[in-house]
Design an enzyme around this catalytic site. Structure first.
Site, PDB file in Angstrom:
ATOM      1  N   ARG A  54      23.466  99.545 132.372  1.00 42.58           N
ATOM      2  CA  ARG A  54      22.521  98.506 132.779  1.00 42.58           C
ATOM      3  C   ARG A  54      22.986  97.951 134.126  1.00 42.58           C
ATOM      4  NH1 ARG A  54      23.743  97.422 127.277  1.00 42.58           N
ATOM      5  NH2 ARG A  54      21.954  97.675 125.883  1.00 42.58           N
TER       6      ARG A  54
ATOM      7  N   LYS B  32      25.665  93.991 126.003  1.00 40.51           N
ATOM      8  CA  LYS B  32      24.976  92.878 125.352  1.00 40.51           C
ATOM      9  C   LYS B  32      25.774  92.404 124.143  1.00 40.51           C
ATOM     10  CE  LYS B  32      20.180  93.818 126.703  1.00 40.51           C
ATOM     11  NZ  LYS B  32      18.815  94.062 126.214  1.00 40.51           N
TER      12      LYS B  32
ATOM     13  N   HIS C 143      16.972 100.046 136.306  1.00 38.76           N
ATOM     14  CA  HIS C 143      16.862 100.356 134.879  1.00 38.76           C
ATOM     15  C   HIS C 143      16.195 101.716 134.677  1.00 38.76           C
ATOM     16  CE1 HIS C 143      17.685  98.639 130.970  1.00 38.76           C
ATOM     17  NE2 HIS C 143      16.525  99.089 130.520  1.00 38.76           N
TER      18      HIS C 143
ATOM     19  N   ARG D  54      18.681 104.353 134.329  1.00 41.28           N
ATOM     20  CA  ARG D  54      19.207 104.373 132.958  1.00 41.28           C
ATOM     21  C   ARG D  54      18.276 105.172 132.051  1.00 41.28           C
ATOM     22  NH1 ARG D  54      22.259 101.319 129.092  1.00 41.28           N
ATOM     23  NH2 ARG D  54      21.057 100.513 127.339  1.00 41.28           N
TER      24      ARG D  54
ATOM     25  N   HIS E  22      23.127 100.908 122.609  1.00 37.08           N
ATOM     26  CA  HIS E  22      22.023 100.406 121.791  1.00 37.08           C
ATOM     27  C   HIS E  22      22.540 100.064 120.392  1.00 37.08           C
ATOM     28  CE1 HIS E  22      18.805 102.680 124.350  1.00 37.08           C
ATOM     29  NE2 HIS E  22      19.108 101.496 124.841  1.00 37.08           N
TER      30      HIS E  22
ATOM     31  N   TYR F 120      13.303 107.670 124.051  1.00 34.97           N
ATOM     32  CA  TYR F 120      13.515 108.716 125.036  1.00 34.97           C
ATOM     33  C   TYR F 120      13.099 110.082 124.513  1.00 34.97           C
ATOM     34  CZ  TYR F 120      16.013 104.930 127.220  1.00 34.97           C
ATOM     35  OH  TYR F 120      16.319 103.725 127.768  1.00 34.97           O
TER      36      TYR F 120
END
Length: 304
Positions: A155, A179, A250, A253, A276, A285
């Site tokens: 990110r 995150k 992004h 990514r 994730h 994806y």
């Protein structure tokens, strides 16, 4: 017109998110903005106490945004913010009942993330390499940043937050704080390693000052580079790539994840690499890859 509902309760909720839930400043600001918007709407309807809010008020608020043309993703996020706020307030004992208990979010349309074709990604990196041939430290930085974004799927916030000690140049991995302050180790490839070497050995020393600290990527004045600077650099380089789509950092990514799956990478490995928490987030994806397959089939098969 009535006054808005108690702002102190919202402030306490935001403190809870920041301190007890360890949410990022960006997330806390988003929740605060959503609740401020709701508070203003309620004041216009004469509701000045959180205890007096009804489910109908909340539904009317979401409907007003829909009528104003707000994106479904925005409405869904605001509904999530409101549900979290009222759930917390009831648990804390500040409110007797939760008016958002049966509040439903609009279904978000499934939009495929923008990605580069593999050949276009290669052309972009070639353009960045040519620009860096002049040894300008900013051009060396831009090349290293884009190579690392595409190679590792970081990110943009993770990239600009890297410190020198986070980069293991020998093993070609970076330690990333993602995150929720979750740490992970992410590999990067040889082209990214060469670009990083050139930046760290030649470019960064030219921009570093006594106050630069350990940041890997620096701006012109020696401070940690701003994400907007990386975005502008990417936009400028994309202008030199024929038929390249508009893309944010992004998007690199997204491209990295898609190209890895197209190359046969395991979905769970890509999930771990991207950081994730849910495999469902990574599965988008696979939809991108299938969509590309459909387009190729339609263009190439005589009986498509």
């Amino acid at each position: 017109m009535s006054s808005a509902p108690d702002e102190h309760l919202v402030a306490d909720f935001l403190t809870h998110l920041r301190v007890e839930r360890n949410r990022s400043n960006h997330t806390v600001r988003a929740y605060g903005g959503d609740l401020e918007a709701l508070s203003g709407f309620l004041a216009e309807r004469g509701v000045d106490r959180w205890d007096d809010v009804a489910l109908a008020d909340l539904r009317s608020w979401l409907a007003s945004m829909d009528e104003a043309g707000a994106a479904k993703s925005t409405i869904a996020r605001r509904a999530t913010s409101v549900r979290a706020f009222f759930r917390w307030a009831v648990r804390r004992g500040a409110l007797a009942q939760d008016p958002a208990l049966r509040l439903q979010s609009p279904k978000k349309s499934k939009t495929l993330p923008g990605v580069l074709r593999q050949s276009t990604a290669g052309e972009l990196m070639d353009v960045a390499a040519v620009a860096a041939d002049d040894a300008d430290p900013v051009h060396l930085r831009d090349r290293a940043a884009l190579e690392l974004l595409y190679s590792s799927g970081l990110r943009i916030g993770e990239l600009v937050g890297l410190d020198i000690d986070d980069v293991d140049r020998e093993r070609m991995v970076v330690r990333v704080l993602g995150k929720g302050n979750k740490e992970r180790t992410v590999p990067f490839g040889r082209p990214a390693a060469r670009a990083l070497d050139a930046w760290l050995d030649t470019g960064r020393p030219q921009l570093a000052t006594a106050t630069s600290g350990p940041a890997v990527f620096l701006g012109r004045r020696g401070a940690r580079v701003d994400p907007r600077t990386v975005r502008r650099s990417l936009e400028n380089l994309l202008r030199h790539v024929p038929d390249a789509p508009e893309l944010s950092p992004h998007g690199l990514r997204h491209s990295a994840a898609t190209h890895m799956l197209e190359g046969g990478a395991d979905l769970r490995m890509v999930q771990e690499m991207l950081g994730h928490s849910s495999l469902a987030t990574t599965q988008v994806y696979t939809h991108v890859s299938v969509e590309r397959l459909r387009r190729s089939f339609s263009q190439a098969h005589p009986r498509a």
